[in-house]
Design a protein around this motif. Structure first.
Motif, mmCIF file in Angstrom:
data_model
loop_
_atom_site.group_PDB
_atom_site.id
_atom_site.type_symbol
_atom_site.label_atom_id
_atom_site.label_comp_id
_atom_site.label_asym_id
_atom_site.label_seq_id
_atom_site.Cartn_x
_atom_site.Cartn_y
_atom_site.Cartn_z
ATOM 1 N N HIS A 10 13.376 -13.730 21.306
ATOM 2 C CA HIS A 10 12.390 -14.804 21.463
ATOM 3 C C HIS A 10 11.948 -14.911 22.926
ATOM 4 C CE1 HIS A 10 11.339 -19.001 22.443
ATOM 5 N NE2 HIS A 10 10.788 -19.035 21.243
ATOM 6 N N GLN A 11 12.915 -14.945 23.830
ATOM 7 C CA GLN A 11 12.596 -15.077 25.261
ATOM 8 C C GLN A 11 11.815 -13.864 25.757
ATOM 9 O OE1 GLN A 11 13.341 -18.347 25.182
ATOM 10 N NE2 GLN A 11 14.021 -18.231 27.296
ATOM 11 N N PHE A 14 8.127 -13.973 24.376
ATOM 12 C CA PHE A 14 7.242 -14.933 25.048
ATOM 13 C C PHE A 14 7.121 -14.637 26.549
ATOM 14 C CE2 PHE A 14 7.985 -17.147 21.054
ATOM 15 C CZ PHE A 14 6.668 -17.380 20.700
ATOM 16 N N GLY A 15 8.108 -13.989 27.103
ATOM 17 C CA GLY A 15 7.976 -13.506 28.481
ATOM 18 C C GLY A 15 6.881 -12.445 28.563
ATOM 19 N N LEU A 17 4.314 -12.097 26.463
ATOM 20 C CA LEU A 17 3.006 -12.720 26.236
ATOM 21 C C LEU A 17 2.522 -13.463 27.489
ATOM 22 C CD1 LEU A 17 3.361 -14.147 22.598
ATOM 23 C CD2 LEU A 17 1.814 -12.351 23.370
ATOM 24 N N ALA A 18 3.448 -14.169 28.138
ATOM 25 C CA ALA A 18 3.066 -14.908 29.353
ATOM 26 C C ALA A 18 2.631 -13.939 30.457
ATOM 27 C CB ALA A 18 4.230 -15.770 29.827
ATOM 28 N N LEU A 44 12.503 -11.409 31.401
ATOM 29 C CA LEU A 44 13.039 -12.549 30.649
ATOM 30 C C LEU A 44 14.313 -12.172 29.898
ATOM 31 C CD1 LEU A 44 12.094 -15.514 30.300
ATOM 32 C CD2 LEU A 44 10.562 -14.042 31.553
ATOM 33 N N PRO A 93 6.384 -15.118 34.639
ATOM 34 C CA PRO A 93 6.941 -16.111 33.695
ATOM 35 C C PRO A 93 8.230 -16.772 34.182
ATOM 36 C CG PRO A 93 6.351 -14.095 32.545
ATOM 37 C CD PRO A 93 6.229 -13.802 34.004
ATOM 38 N N ALA B 133 -6.480 -15.844 26.916
ATOM 39 C CA ALA B 133 -5.244 -15.201 27.408
ATOM 40 C C ALA B 133 -4.382 -16.209 28.164
ATOM 41 C CB ALA B 133 -5.590 -14.019 28.306
ATOM 42 N N ILE B 136 -2.735 -18.575 25.751
ATOM 43 C CA ILE B 136 -1.551 -17.941 25.132
ATOM 44 C C ILE B 136 -0.388 -17.925 26.124
ATOM 45 C CG2 ILE B 136 -0.645 -15.732 24.255
ATOM 46 C CD1 ILE B 136 -3.496 -15.215 23.140
ATOM 47 N N ALA B 137 -0.710 -17.621 27.386
ATOM 48 C CA ALA B 137 0.348 -17.588 28.414
ATOM 49 C C ALA B 137 0.991 -18.968 28.585
ATOM 50 C CB ALA B 137 -0.232 -17.101 29.740
ATOM 51 N N CYS B 138 0.169 -20.020 28.620
ATOM 52 C CA CYS B 138 0.717 -21.381 28.764
ATOM 53 C C CYS B 138 1.590 -21.735 27.566
ATOM 54 C CB CYS B 138 -0.413 -22.403 28.893
ATOM 55 S SG CYS B 138 -1.221 -22.370 30.487
ATOM 56 N N SER B 140 3.157 -19.678 25.666
ATOM 57 C CA SER B 140 4.382 -18.873 25.760
ATOM 58 C C SER B 140 5.345 -19.483 26.786
ATOM 59 C CB SER B 140 4.041 -17.440 26.167
ATOM 60 O OG SER B 140 3.144 -16.885 25.245
ATOM 61 N N PHE B 141 4.780 -19.917 27.920
ATOM 62 C CA PHE B 141 5.589 -20.635 28.918
ATOM 63 C C PHE B 141 6.261 -21.829 28.257
ATOM 64 C CE2 PHE B 141 3.536 -18.947 32.899
ATOM 65 C CZ PHE B 141 4.701 -18.794 33.612
ATOM 66 N N ARG B 143 7.077 -22.246 25.120
ATOM 67 C CA ARG B 143 8.217 -21.819 24.282
ATOM 68 C C ARG B 143 9.427 -21.492 25.164
ATOM 69 N NH1 ARG B 143 9.214 -23.221 19.531
ATOM 70 N NH2 ARG B 143 10.574 -21.403 19.291
ATOM 71 N N LEU B 144 9.187 -20.856 26.309
ATOM 72 C CA LEU B 144 10.309 -20.536 27.215
ATOM 73 C C LEU B 144 10.958 -21.816 27.740
ATOM 74 C CD1 LEU B 144 8.697 -17.598 29.267
ATOM 75 C CD2 LEU B 144 10.434 -17.403 27.496
#
Lengths: 155, 265
Positions: A10-11, A14-15, A17-18, A44, A93, B133, B136-138, B140-141, B143-144
């Protein structure tokens, strides 16, 4: 260890994607974007493993930046002088922007009238700010040390 | 007429063209997010490619200065630098040109024309692609940071709208710090309202994640790079800039939280 795998994936996802999203903002070409995503996923993943091993955020971020920078340096032939920029995009990220915001909002709260628990608010704000400074320092040092030692070319 | 044939003046004019052209390349690299050592390296390569023997440079946050010496003549020139952003492809293209010029064989006119072509023709992603983009990055941030899936969608929309509006405002010449405050307010409000409507349990985190597009990651890393490379003045200037952006962004979030009743003014 296996039970940690979904969290790790998961990390990393999303790392990736960011990092790719910010890669678009930084005007990386379409060929370089997958490398940004891969660097983000790696960073990440390493940071998550570090934190799962009970390392501090700063220590885990430093290790992640070092691993990312070294890995990208190993791909110098494919990436050319852009390798340092790809490593940086991968580490974006990990930039503790949320802590930065929390720290500043905390300081703003301290000046508010009728504050109930000023000491606790101040300590949380200072902790967040110190975390930002140390984590940014860890990421920067983790990126720069391998790039200097491995003599990555800027041109 | 006599003055035009004076060899010292002629050589000064030649040096001036070399200095200005090298400064223009340096300015582009600086505005595209290069560190000071890279800018100095690139400018030096270009100047030496034209036979300059010594190159001295000084970089400020808003200007570049160069002193070039060749054949017993020395001149110093300065050039303003515009808003510092990040443009990877243009930065890399100018670095490649610097390498090409350093090998010799190009005239000043050719290099000036090539710099102009790179500025005009280096591709950029369309504004809407960048906005999506960044959204999506925000998200994703988010979710992190631990936002739930309901807030994920809200952050995605808030980040996309925020980036698109930021692009428009900067394009219209609005001050970068005011833009940071306005966009933080807009994105945090959208993220907060959206995540509330979607029954999220992480509204405050969603508001924070919605403004992460404003966090200046590259300048903060460049600040450290510059200090480590021996340019503490520029590194400090970048760090202060980063701090100011975050102060304005935090004030924007503060007002958004007050608007949504999460905090009193």
């Amino acid at each position: 260890m296996l039970e940690l795998l979904p969290h790790l994936l998961h990390q990393a996802l999303f790392g990736a994607l960011a990092a790719a999203g910010f890669g678009v903002l930084f005007n990386f070409g379409f060929r370089a974007l997958p490398w940004c995503a891969a660097a983000g996923a790696l960073a990440l993943a390493v940071r998550t493993i570090g934190q799962d091993l009970a390392w501090s955020l700063e220590g885990a971020s430093f290790a992640a930046a070092i691993v990312t920078s070294c890995s990208v340096s190993a791909l110098r032939k494919q990436l050319g002088p852009a390798c340092n920029a790809v490593a940086l995009a991968g580490c974006i990220p990990m930039v503790p922007g949320a802590f930065f915001g929390q720290a500043l909002l905390g300081f703003l709260s301290v000046t508010a009238p009728n504050l109930v628990d000023a000491e606790a608010t101040l300590i949380i704000a200072v902790q967040s700010l110190l975390r930002v400074i140390f984590t940014l320092g860890a990421i920067g040092a983790g990126l720069l040390i391998p790039a200097h030692l491995l003599r990555n070319q800027d041109f | 007429m006599e003055q035009q044939q004076d060899p010292v003046i002629v050589r000064h004019r030649e040096l001036e063209r070399i200095a200005n052209m090298a400064l223009r390349a340096g300015r582009i690299m600086m505005e595209c997010g290069a560190s000071v050592s890279v800018v100095h390296g690139g400018v030096g390569m270009i100047a030496r490619g034209f036979g300059v023997e010594d190159v001295g440079m000084r970089s400020g946050y808003a200007s570049l200065e160069i002193t070039v010496h060749a054949g017993g003549n020395t001149i110093t020139r300065m050039m303003q630098v515009g808003r510092l952003g990040v443009n990877h492809r243009l930065d890399q293209a100018v670095r490649k040109l610097a390498v090409q010029v350093s090998h010799g064989g190009m005239s000043v006119d050719e290099v000036e024309a090539e710099i102009g072509r790179l500025v005009r023709e280096t591709p950029r992603h369309p504004a809407w692609v960048v906005a999506v983009a960044v959204g999506i990055a925000c998200a994703s941030f988010g979710r992190l940071l631990g936002v739930d899936w309901a807030a994920f969608a809200a952050v995605l929309v808030a980040g996309t709208v925020g980036q698109y509006m930021r692009h428009q405002l900067l394009h219209h010449g609005v001050n970068v710090f005011i833009v940071a405050g306005l966009i933080a307010f807009l994105s945090a409000t959208l993220g907060g309202i959206g995540s509330t409507l979607l029954n999220s349990d992480t509204v405050s985190l969603a508001m924070m994640a919605s403004i992460l597009l404003l966090v200046p990651g590259v300048p903060s890393t460049n600040a450290q790079t510059d200090i480590m490379d021996g340019y503490p003045t520029m590194g400090s200037a970048r760090a202060v800039w980063v701090l100011m952006i975050m102060v304005f962004a935090s004030v924007g979030v503060w007002f958004a939280e007050a608007l949504l009743g999460l905090r009193s003014l």
